[in-house]
Design a protein around this motif. Structure first.
Motif, PDB file in Angstrom:
ATOM      1  N   PHE B 168      25.931  62.479  29.444  1.00  0.00           N
ATOM      2  CA  PHE B 168      24.651  62.059  29.238  1.00  0.00           C
ATOM      3  C   PHE B 168      24.339  60.584  29.286  1.00  0.00           C
ATOM      4  O   PHE B 168      23.230  60.083  29.669  1.00  0.00           O
ATOM      5  CB  PHE B 168      24.006  62.687  27.867  1.00  0.00           C
ATOM      6  CG  PHE B 168      23.723  64.236  27.998  1.00  0.00           C
ATOM      7  CD1 PHE B 168      23.086  64.580  28.860  1.00  0.00           C
ATOM      8  CD2 PHE B 168      24.443  65.001  26.952  1.00  0.00           C
ATOM      9  CE1 PHE B 168      22.821  66.135  28.698  1.00  0.00           C
ATOM     10  CE2 PHE B 168      24.190  66.188  27.240  1.00  0.00           C
ATOM     11  CZ  PHE B 168      23.408  66.789  27.903  1.00  0.00           C
ATOM     12  N   ASP B 169      25.316  59.876  28.696  1.00  0.00           N
ATOM     13  CA  ASP B 169      25.206  58.368  28.787  1.00  0.00           C
ATOM     14  C   ASP B 169      24.923  57.917  30.222  1.00  0.00           C
ATOM     15  O   ASP B 169      24.378  56.669  30.598  1.00  0.00           O
ATOM     16  CB  ASP B 169      26.567  57.803  28.478  1.00  0.00           C
ATOM     17  CG  ASP B 169      26.377  57.639  26.887  1.00  0.00           C
ATOM     18  OD1 ASP B 169      25.320  57.916  26.031  1.00  0.00           O
ATOM     19  OD2 ASP B 169      27.585  57.547  26.216  1.00  0.00           O
ATOM     20  N   THR B 170      25.364  58.617  31.251  1.00  0.00           N
ATOM     21  CA  THR B 170      25.347  58.377  32.769  1.00  0.00           C
ATOM     22  C   THR B 170      23.816  58.743  33.405  1.00  0.00           C
ATOM     23  O   THR B 170      23.561  58.145  34.527  1.00  0.00           O
ATOM     24  CB  THR B 170      26.191  58.816  33.715  1.00  0.00           C
ATOM     25  OG1 THR B 170      26.009  60.094  33.524  1.00  0.00           O
ATOM     26  CG2 THR B 170      27.732  58.450  33.051  1.00  0.00           C
ATOM     27  N   VAL B 171      23.260  59.108  32.609  1.00  0.00           N
ATOM     28  CA  VAL B 171      22.034  59.648  33.006  1.00  0.00           C
ATOM     29  C   VAL B 171      20.786  58.738  32.457  1.00  0.00           C
ATOM     30  O   VAL B 171      20.695  58.646  31.215  1.00  0.00           O
ATOM     31  CB  VAL B 171      21.297  61.120  32.729  1.00  0.00           C
ATOM     32  CG1 VAL B 171      19.925  61.473  33.036  1.00  0.00           C
ATOM     33  CG2 VAL B 171      22.399  61.874  33.243  1.00  0.00           C
ATOM     34  N   GLN B 188      11.209  68.892  26.509  1.00  0.00           N
ATOM     35  CA  GLN B 188      10.996  69.292  28.034  1.00  0.00           C
ATOM     36  C   GLN B 188      11.665  68.696  28.991  1.00  0.00           C
ATOM     37  O   GLN B 188      12.225  68.887  29.862  1.00  0.00           O
ATOM     38  CB  GLN B 188       9.465  69.324  28.408  1.00  0.00           C
ATOM     39  CG  GLN B 188       8.507  70.380  27.923  1.00  0.00           C
ATOM     40  CD  GLN B 188       6.889  70.205  28.137  1.00  0.00           C
ATOM     41  OE1 GLN B 188       6.633  69.129  28.059  1.00  0.00           O
ATOM     42  NE2 GLN B 188       6.388  71.320  28.411  1.00  0.00           N
ATOM     43  N   THR B 189      11.839  67.267  28.664  1.00  0.00           N
ATOM     44  CA  THR B 189      12.309  66.422  29.469  1.00  0.00           C
ATOM     45  C   THR B 189      13.627  66.556  29.429  1.00  0.00           C
ATOM     46  O   THR B 189      14.546  66.497  30.330  1.00  0.00           O
ATOM     47  CB  THR B 189      11.934  64.800  29.240  1.00  0.00           C
ATOM     48  OG1 THR B 189      12.282  64.564  27.791  1.00  0.00           O
ATOM     49  CG2 THR B 189      10.585  64.671  29.518  1.00  0.00           C
ATOM     50  N   ALA B 190      14.419  66.927  28.001  1.00  0.00           N
ATOM     51  CA  ALA B 190      15.769  66.983  28.059  1.00  0.00           C
ATOM     52  C   ALA B 190      16.245  68.385  28.941  1.00  0.00           C
ATOM     53  O   ALA B 190      17.259  67.978  29.603  1.00  0.00           O
ATOM     54  CB  ALA B 190      16.146  67.514  26.774  1.00  0.00           C
ATOM     55  N   PHE B 191      15.294  69.306  28.875  1.00  0.00           N
ATOM     56  CA  PHE B 191      15.816  70.395  29.456  1.00  0.00           C
ATOM     57  C   PHE B 191      15.621  70.436  31.078  1.00  0.00           C
ATOM     58  O   PHE B 191      16.359  70.758  32.114  1.00  0.00           O
ATOM     59  CB  PHE B 191      15.093  71.816  29.162  1.00  0.00           C
ATOM     60  CG  PHE B 191      15.731  72.307  27.927  1.00  0.00           C
ATOM     61  CD1 PHE B 191      16.899  73.005  28.067  1.00  0.00           C
ATOM     62  CD2 PHE B 191      15.193  72.258  26.652  1.00  0.00           C
ATOM     63  CE1 PHE B 191      17.591  73.579  26.980  1.00  0.00           C
ATOM     64  CE2 PHE B 191      16.073  72.569  25.508  1.00  0.00           C
ATOM     65  CZ  PHE B 191      17.189  73.239  25.474  1.00  0.00           C
ATOM     66  N   ARG B 192      14.262  69.979  31.685  1.00  0.00           N
ATOM     67  CA  ARG B 192      14.036  69.904  32.954  1.00  0.00           C
ATOM     68  C   ARG B 192      14.410  68.756  33.698  1.00  0.00           C
ATOM     69  O   ARG B 192      14.567  68.913  34.981  1.00  0.00           O
ATOM     70  CB  ARG B 192      12.484  69.905  33.279  1.00  0.00           C
ATOM     71  CG  ARG B 192      11.771  71.122  32.414  1.00  0.00           C
ATOM     72  CD  ARG B 192      10.586  71.617  33.248  1.00  0.00           C
ATOM     73  NE  ARG B 192       9.722  72.431  32.480  1.00  0.00           N
ATOM     74  CZ  ARG B 192       8.710  72.296  32.061  1.00  0.00           C
ATOM     75  NH1 ARG B 192       7.974  71.050  32.264  1.00  0.00           N
ATOM     76  NH2 ARG B 192       7.973  73.208  31.295  1.00  0.00           N
ATOM     77  N   ILE B 193      14.785  67.504  32.870  1.00  0.00           N
ATOM     78  CA  ILE B 193      15.334  66.705  33.880  1.00  0.00           C
ATOM     79  C   ILE B 193      16.469  65.878  33.504  1.00  0.00           C
ATOM     80  O   ILE B 193      17.589  65.859  34.668  1.00  0.00           O
ATOM     81  CB  ILE B 193      14.216  65.100  33.709  1.00  0.00           C
ATOM     82  CG1 ILE B 193      12.850  65.746  34.014  1.00  0.00           C
ATOM     83  CG2 ILE B 193      14.689  63.973  34.258  1.00  0.00           C
ATOM     84  CD1 ILE B 193      11.812  64.790  33.664  1.00  0.00           C
ATOM     85  N   VAL B 194      16.997  65.997  32.277  1.00  0.00           N
ATOM     86  CA  VAL B 194      18.458  65.475  31.935  1.00  0.00           C
ATOM     87  C   VAL B 194      19.430  66.530  32.368  1.00  0.00           C
ATOM     88  O   VAL B 194      20.365  66.108  32.969  1.00  0.00           O
ATOM     89  CB  VAL B 194      18.495  64.897  30.597  1.00  0.00           C
ATOM     90  CG1 VAL B 194      19.729  64.348  30.108  1.00  0.00           C
ATOM     91  CG2 VAL B 194      17.214  64.036  30.132  1.00  0.00           C
ATOM     92  N   LEU B 197      20.411  66.707  35.757  1.00  0.00           N
ATOM     93  CA  LEU B 197      21.250  65.666  36.242  1.00  0.00           C
ATOM     94  C   LEU B 197      22.669  65.693  35.640  1.00  0.00           C
ATOM     95  O   LEU B 197      23.621  65.211  36.345  1.00  0.00           O
ATOM     96  CB  LEU B 197      20.603  64.265  36.017  1.00  0.00           C
ATOM     97  CG  LEU B 197      19.277  63.899  36.681  1.00  0.00           C
ATOM     98  CD1 LEU B 197      18.402  62.735  36.312  1.00  0.00           C
ATOM     99  CD2 LEU B 197      19.765  63.718  38.137  1.00  0.00           C
ATOM    100  N   ALA B 198      22.710  66.141  34.531  1.00  0.00           N
ATOM    101  CA  ALA B 198      24.073  66.072  33.829  1.00  0.00           C
ATOM    102  C   ALA B 198      24.818  67.433  33.983  1.00  0.00           C
ATOM    103  O   ALA B 198      25.941  67.497  33.428  1.00  0.00           O
ATOM    104  CB  ALA B 198      23.923  65.987  32.256  1.00  0.00           C
TER     105      ALA B 198
END
Lengths: 298, 284
Positions: B168-171, B188-194, B197-198
């Motif tokens: 997660f540090d790399t996102v 929402q951002t945690a689930f849809r975006i991060v 990416l992780a």
């Protein structure tokens, strides 16, 4: 990253961390604390002392200190860690990483193939590793190891009876080389090529380069590996128990097996917990040192 | 770098210990690494296998067929899949949540907290196995799938938290902040975006968790006594103890079936494993 600014944010973080902490707390931390508490009691797994538990102070530790089987298992464990992890795995793991690494004027062909082969002993599950060794260490003439030595005219040997300790040391070296190799390969990749080039230009021999430069740079990683392998080897169980169950006699009863037998063969929970507490103290002491090493390298 | 003199101009032959010797050492070590598998490999494909090393007179897949059709063999495989699959699922969920919080929020004592988790990692199940058994008995976990799954998942939580936090540090948080501005809330951002990416990090964590639970020996040895609920590791051990009345070919085939997913996942997850063992753990 940002600081928690409101109690609502604090609650969110707590909720996110709660399941992970519950698992660690319930199945690692609580049993650890429980072991320490029980070490002051005469609790047994079955029978009268299972229901009627009494605090007996330091009696278990006094008994432990006077138990030659316990001190013998502790000494055995230290020898096992020293020979298999600190000497065997470190030297052979470093050797493979060093030979396989590419550096100025050194590049071997088939490196990826060798690396893949060397990883196998660690990649297979513990039980397969043990079964593989159990089968080839078979004491009859047709055992694989005996055929190999027999080719040189040696008599068949009951490896897991006559040389049980030596055999499990070799098995643990075999299993641990890949871990050392992986760690040291990553560390060797991190050394700047310029530094190595320059040392050669300055006329250093390969040996001087190795001793003065590479070993110097890799000192922290070597220390880290020594800590990690000491900690994991100290708590070893499955590989050895599968092969020997601590025998013959108690020839391979390492501390982990001693604790297991106290609990599940002799049902001595209190006494076994005292042995487990000794192990916990040793490992946590090493662990604090390991955490400090990690912090310095951060 | 023009300042550095080209090293090629100097005669350096004397510096080489000689690749021939290096290949010799590597070949010897490769034999050492592979040799112990000789019996497993030969016996698995030998319809007349026994515990001795022998060249099979005929090669066949009969043993593998038996491993999957024999009730005992198939049961072990299914049980191992249930334990490892369940433990992996739980591990991924709890360490993704925890890793995200540790990566995104700062709080007093966070660093100490991370280092304490690292310290928990040094406690092996060997040291806590007796209390773990008593506790599991009190909770009614002995000889149950869910109990063993929870215990197996817990073993890899400390490592998993560190790995997930590292990923997660790399996102970059900027991406998330942009989404907040657009009106999305934190969850929402945690689930849809991060999380997407992780994704590779989550996959690596899952593989590492699976390998750990799949290979575990001590926990099922202690927590499971019902033969119908045993995983492969304990099945192999009990067959080995039995010794006189064992279908060695089936046992060898089962060993191969057992090691293939572990080796395959190990190869895939090697990078992540490497960084988590070496530098990745150093984090902050």
């Amino acid at each position: 990253m940002r600081r928690i600014q409101s109690w609502r944010e604090g609650l969110t973080v707590a909720a996110f961390l709660a399941p992970a902490l519950a698992l660690i707390g319930l199945f690692t931390v609580a049993p650890g604390i429980w072991a320490v508490v029980q070490s002051f009691t005469d609790r047994a797994l079955v029978g009268r002392n299972a229901a009627n538990v009494q605090f007996i102070g330091l009696d278990n530790y006094a008994q432990l200190a006077g138990d030659p089987d316990f001190s013998a298992s502790l000494v055995r464990t230290v020898v096992f860690v020293l020979l298999s992890a600190i000497v065997g795995q470190t030297i052979l793991g470093f050797l493979t990483a060093y030979l396989l690494a590419t550096r100025p004027r050194w590049r071997l062909r088939f490196s990826p193939l060798f690396a893949a082969i060397f990883l196998l002993p660690l990649a297979v599950p513990e039980a397969v590793a043990a079964l593989a060794w159990a089968s080839i260490a078979n004491g009859t003439e047709q055992g694989f190891l005996n055929r190999m030595t027999g080719a040189f005219g040696a008599e068949p040997v009951q490896w897991l009876q006559e040389h049980a300790m030596a055999t499990i040391i070799v098995v643990n070296i075999w299993r641990g080389i890949p871990f050392a190799m992986v760690l040291f390969s990553a560390a060797l990749e991190g050394i700047s090529r310029e530094v190595l080039e320059m040392s050669l230009v300055d006329g250093a021999t390969a040996w001087q380069q190795f001793r003065r430069i590479i070993l110097g740079i890799l000192r922290p990683q070597i220390l880290l590996f020594l800590m990690l392998t000491t900690i994991t080897t100290f708590g070893i169980f499955g590989l050895v128990y599968f092969l020997t169950r601590g025998g013959p006699g108690d020839a391979t009863t390492l501390i982990g097996i001693y604790i297991y037998l106290q609990g599940f063969k002799f049902f001595e929970i209190g006494f076994g917990s005292a042995a487990a507490t000794v192990m916990l103290v040793i490992l946590l002491t090493l662990g604090v040192y390991y955490v400090r090493l990690m912090r310095e390298q951060a | 770098m023009p300042a550095v003199a080209s090293p090629v101009t100097r005669p350096m032959a004397k510096l080489r210990p000689g690749p021939a010797a290096a290949y010799g050492v590597l070949a010897a070590l490769a034999l050492f690494a592979l040799g112990p598998f000789t019996w497993v490999l030969l016996a698995a494909f030998d319809p007349d296998a026994n515990i001795f090393v022998q060249a099979p007179r005929t090669l066949s897949l009969e043993n593998f067929q038996n491993a999957f059709t024999d009730a005992g063999g198939l049961g072990l495989i299914v049980n191992s899949l249930i334990y490892a699959g369940g433990a992996t699922l739980i591990l991924v969920v709890v360490t993704t949540l925890g890793g995200y919080a540790l990566s995104r929020y700062d709080f007093r004592g966070r660093r100490t907290f991370m280092l304490s988790i690292l310290l928990v990692r040094v406690i092996p199940p060997t040291a806590t196995i007796v209390p773990l058994f008593v506790l599991s008995k009190d909770l009614g976990f002995v000889d149950t799938y869910h109990g063993v799954i929870l215990v197996l998942a817990s073993l890899n939580v400390p490592l998993g938290l560190w790995i997930m936090k590292g990923f997660f540090d790399t996102v970059p948080i900027d991406i998330e902040e942009a989404a907040w501005v657009d009106g999305a809330n934190r969850l929402q951002t945690a689930f849809r975006i991060v999380l997407p990416l992780a994704g590779p990090g989550v996959a690596a964590g899952a593989l590492i968790g699976f390998i750990g639970a799949w290979g575990e020996f001590l926990v099922p040895l202690v927590l499971i006594s019902d033969p119908d609920k045993m995983p492969i590791s304990i099945g192999l051990f009990r067959a080995w103890l039995n010794y006189t009345n064992v279908d060695w070919g089936l046992l060898a085939a089962l060993s191969i079936i057992y090691m293939v997913p572990a080796v395959a996942f190990y190869v895939v997850a090697r990078r992540a494993l490497q960084s988590s063992l070496a530098g990745g753990l150093a984090g902050q």
